[in-house]
Structures are given as structure tokens and as C-alpha cells.
Design a protein around this motif. Structure first.
Motif, PDB file in Angstrom:
ATOM      1  N   UNK A  41       8.919 -30.071   7.761  1.00  0.00           N
ATOM      2  CA  UNK A  41      10.193 -30.263   8.631  1.00  0.00           C
ATOM      3  C   UNK A  41       9.956 -31.711   8.831  1.00  0.00           C
ATOM      4  N   UNK A  42       8.969 -32.106   9.398  1.00  0.00           N
ATOM      5  CA  UNK A  42       9.102 -33.475  10.032  1.00  0.00           C
ATOM      6  C   UNK A  42       9.131 -34.588   8.978  1.00  0.00           C
ATOM      7  N   UNK A  43       8.647 -34.429   7.695  1.00  0.00           N
ATOM      8  CA  UNK A  43       8.832 -35.277   6.759  1.00  0.00           C
ATOM      9  C   UNK A  43      10.178 -35.329   6.372  1.00  0.00           C
ATOM     10  N   UNK A  44      10.952 -33.967   6.156  1.00  0.00           N
ATOM     11  CA  UNK A  44      12.258 -34.115   5.831  1.00  0.00           C
ATOM     12  C   UNK A  44      13.105 -34.879   6.850  1.00  0.00           C
ATOM     13  N   UNK A  45      12.960 -34.492   8.009  1.00  0.00           N
ATOM     14  CA  UNK A  45      13.944 -35.330   9.067  1.00  0.00           C
ATOM     15  C   UNK A  45      13.497 -36.645   9.109  1.00  0.00           C
ATOM     16  N   UNK A  46      12.422 -37.221   8.761  1.00  0.00           N
ATOM     17  CA  UNK A  46      12.020 -38.805   8.639  1.00  0.00           C
ATOM     18  C   UNK A  46      12.818 -39.327   7.498  1.00  0.00           C
ATOM     19  N   UNK A  49      16.507 -39.339   8.077  1.00  0.00           N
ATOM     20  CA  UNK A  49      16.705 -40.645   9.002  1.00  0.00           C
ATOM     21  C   UNK A  49      16.752 -42.112   8.420  1.00  0.00           C
ATOM     22  N   UNK A  50      15.836 -42.100   7.539  1.00  0.00           N
ATOM     23  CA  UNK A  50      15.560 -43.508   6.525  1.00  0.00           C
ATOM     24  C   UNK A  50      16.920 -43.565   5.777  1.00  0.00           C
ATOM     25  N   UNK A  51      17.271 -42.390   5.277  1.00  0.00           N
ATOM     26  CA  UNK A  51      18.573 -42.482   4.344  1.00  0.00           C
ATOM     27  C   UNK A  51      19.755 -42.935   5.115  1.00  0.00           C
ATOM     28  N   UNK A  80      27.611 -37.724   4.748  1.00  0.00           N
ATOM     29  CA  UNK A  80      27.933 -37.202   3.573  1.00  0.00           C
ATOM     30  C   UNK A  80      26.908 -37.662   2.446  1.00  0.00           C
ATOM     31  N   UNK A  81      26.671 -38.741   2.113  1.00  0.00           N
ATOM     32  CA  UNK A  81      25.909 -39.090   1.307  1.00  0.00           C
ATOM     33  C   UNK A  81      24.472 -38.800   1.116  1.00  0.00           C
ATOM     34  N   UNK A  82      23.979 -38.773   2.476  1.00  0.00           N
ATOM     35  CA  UNK A  82      22.658 -38.189   2.501  1.00  0.00           C
ATOM     36  C   UNK A  82      22.449 -36.700   2.495  1.00  0.00           C
ATOM     37  N   UNK A  83      23.441 -35.892   3.002  1.00  0.00           N
ATOM     38  CA  UNK A  83      23.555 -34.454   2.866  1.00  0.00           C
ATOM     39  C   UNK A  83      23.840 -33.998   1.400  1.00  0.00           C
ATOM     40  N   UNK A  84      24.227 -34.915   0.364  1.00  0.00           N
ATOM     41  CA  UNK A  84      24.475 -34.663  -0.990  1.00  0.00           C
ATOM     42  C   UNK A  84      26.016 -34.263  -1.199  1.00  0.00           C
ATOM     43  N   UNK A  85      26.610 -34.465  -0.411  1.00  0.00           N
ATOM     44  CA  UNK A  85      28.229 -34.253  -0.251  1.00  0.00           C
ATOM     45  C   UNK A  85      29.089 -35.092  -1.146  1.00  0.00           C
TER      46      UNK A  85
END
Length: 85
Positions: A41-46, A49-51, A80-85
């Protein structure tokens, strides 16, 4: 145990003598397991945030010089871009 050499301990005293180290080992293992389970989860959130930061940097333009920040529309497009929409 070194404290009770030469003595025979009753069952109650045996439980008291061994309960603390056993409980300490169990709690240490559970803390390590919790820490290991939090890593993905920490890796995904990091990465998320970078995206967001990179998208805001890429979308910044000369038209927004009067603003103090990136503006809500640019932030929403980055999300939207970082969530893949």
C-alpha cells in the motif's frame, strides 16, 4: 531456567515463567507481519503521488502565471490520468 535450578516448579509457576517470553514472541511476530503487509500500500501510494506531481508539472503552462498553484482543473485532469480514466 537459571532462576529455578534445582527446584521443581508447579504447573502454575511454569506457566508464569514461560508466558512472558511466549507473549513477547507472538507480539513481535505480529508487528513484523503488519509491517510487511503495509509495504504494498505504501508503494502504491508513493507511485500515485509521483504520478500526480509529474502530471501537474507536465500540464503547467504559460497561461497560468497569475495563479499560485496548478489550479483545480489541472489537478482533476492529473487525477483522472493517474487513476486510469
Amino acid at each position: 531456567m537459571a532462576d529455578h535450578e534445582g527446584q521443581t516448579l508447579s504447573p502454575r509457576e511454569m506457566i508464569r515463567a514461560h508466558a512472558y517470553p511466549l507473549l513477547a514472541a507472538i507480539s513481535s511476530l505480529s508487528l513484523v507481519a503488519i509491517a510487511v503487509l503495509m509495504v504494498p500500500g505504501a508503494v502504491r501510494d508513493h507511485r500515485y503521488n509521483r504520478c500526480i506531481d509529474e502530471q501537474i508539472r507536465l500540464r503547467a503552462s504559460d497561461r497560468l502565471q497569475g495563479q499560485g498553484g496548478p489550479g483545480k482543473l489541472i489537478y482533476l485532469r492529473a487525477v483522472e490520468h493517474c487513476e486510469g480514466r
